[in-house]
Each structure stands twice: as C-alpha cells, then as structure tokens.
Write a protein that holds these residues in place. Structure first.
Motif, PDB file in Angstrom:
ATOM      1  N   HIS A 171       0.817  -1.114   0.025  1.00 22.37           N
ATOM      2  CA  HIS A 171       0.215   0.036  -0.084  1.00 22.37           C
ATOM      3  C   HIS A 171       0.801   1.415   0.035  1.00 22.37           C
ATOM      4  O   HIS A 171       1.608   1.334   0.912  1.00 22.37           O
ATOM      5  N   CYS A 172       0.492   2.348  -0.882  1.00 17.60           N
ATOM      6  CA  CYS A 172       1.272   3.486  -1.050  1.00 17.60           C
ATOM      7  C   CYS A 172       2.868   3.258  -1.500  1.00 17.60           C
ATOM      8  O   CYS A 172       3.632   4.208  -1.267  1.00 17.60           O
ATOM      9  N   ALA A 173       3.373   1.946  -1.521  1.00 19.70           N
ATOM     10  CA  ALA A 173       4.792   1.798  -1.933  1.00 19.70           C
ATOM     11  C   ALA A 173       5.461   2.319  -0.630  1.00 19.70           C
ATOM     12  O   ALA A 173       6.791   2.765  -0.988  1.00 19.70           O
ATOM     13  N   ILE A 174       5.091   2.152   0.514  1.00 17.10           N
ATOM     14  CA  ILE A 174       5.726   2.731   1.453  1.00 17.10           C
ATOM     15  C   ILE A 174       7.195   2.349   1.923  1.00 17.10           C
ATOM     16  O   ILE A 174       8.103   3.066   2.191  1.00 17.10           O
ATOM     17  N   THR A 175       7.389   1.028   1.767  1.00 15.93           N
ATOM     18  CA  THR A 175       8.682   0.522   1.876  1.00 15.93           C
ATOM     19  C   THR A 175       9.654   0.631   0.677  1.00 15.93           C
ATOM     20  O   THR A 175      10.793   0.524   0.807  1.00 15.93           O
TER      21      THR A 175
END
Length: 194
Positions: A171-175
């Motif tokens: 989700h949301c490319a957080i990593t």
C-alpha cells in the motif's frame, strides 16, 4: 499547516475530513472535496498561483479527483482507492476496517455492507469516463492488500498521465519511498515547469 520548501514553493499540509484535527467531520465524497476545493482556492493566492495536489492513500482518492476534474495544475495519487477498492463485499486487512469506519463516522467497527453503502458514492468512474484531466502521476505498490491494482492501472493510456506500479511493495509503496519520492519530485518539476 503551511511550510516553505524550496524558493518559490509552499506546501499546505492538511488532514482529510474524518481524520486528525478534522475527525469531528465524517469523511464523505462531497464533504472531502468541498474542504479540498477551499484549500485549492487559498493555495492559488500563494506564490505563482500554480497548485499541485499530492495525496497518499485515501488522500490519493481526492488528488485523483482534483486531477480528473482539472481543478489543479498537476495531481499525484499515491495509493488512492478509486473504484475497485469500493466494490461491495470487499473486506479490509490489518485493522483497516476500524480506521476506515472511524473516518466514515462510525463509532463501532462497521460491517462490510455498511462500509459498501457509504463508499458507493466514492467511485470516480464518472470522472474516469471523461477525456479531461490535469497532468497526473499515479503510483502504488503492486502488492497492495487494500487497493486493487485496477485502481492504479485504470489510468494507463490516459493523456497527460504517467502510471507507476512498483514491484515488491504494498500500500502506497511505503517500503520503497526512497525510490518513489524522486519519481514524484522529478515529475512535479516537469509538470509544473519549475
């Protein structure tokens, strides 16, 4: 909150309806849009009048809205739900049902049917069916458990729109924000010609 970044650039950071300092106002499609329209009008009085709207997660839903309506000069949607995420019968993972329920104004964890009834008005399909938008960048992680890939990939082939589905993140490319933020920064500089 208003902060200065680089010379000539200002950032207005705000909570969506139903969250943070505006948690007393339930999140609705129209109510959130009304709040954001007021902020856009204020932002146009600052600097050179150009406005870009960056939204993360549910904020991405609203930045997709302002991009699709053309009410901003550029829009970045990072992980925003648009239509498939609001499909009746979908369930949430990792406590998201409580977070979403709270933002929507429920005081207990809502049932999937209750969430679906409230979210039915959030679909952006009518705007997606039009051939009009400001320049847009739409990004999300390929492994998002909350927002189906469809809600990112639906923008592929749309004029003035770049789509990035980032592999190996959720989700949301957080990593992978270290990879995503330079994409956003460079795209905004180009879209706004700054």
């Amino acid at each position: 909150m208003e902060v200065s970044c680089t010379p000539g650039t200002r950032v207005l950071a705000f909570d969506l309806a139903g969250t943070g300092e505006t948690s007393h106002i339930p999140m609705t499609h129209d109510g959130g849009a009304e709040l954001i329209d007021g902020l856009i009008a204020h932002a146009r009085t600052l600097g050179n009048g150009q406005v870009a709207h960056f939204g993360l997660s549910m904020g991405g839903h609203y930045s997709a809205t302002t991009g699709l309506t053309g009410s901003v000069d550029a829009a970045v949607d990072l992980g925003g739900p648009l239509e498939a995420a609001f499909t009746a019968g979908r369930s949430f993972a990792h406590g998201m049902e409580g977070i979403v329920g709270n933002a929507l104004g429920f005081d207990t964890v809502p049932s999937p049917d209750q969430v679906a009834a409230r979210f039915s008005a959030f679909t952006l399909r009518p705007l997606l069916d039009r051939d009009a938008n400001a320049p847009m960048l739409v990004v999300n992680g390929a492994d998002d458990v909350h927002v189906p890939q469809h809600d990112t990939l639906v923008f592929r082939g749309r004029r003035d729109t770049r789509v990035e589905l980032i592999e190996g993140t959720g989700h949301c490319a957080i990593t992978k924000l270290g990879q995503v933020m330079p994409i956003i920064y460079d795209w905004l500089k180009q879209a706004l010609k700054i």
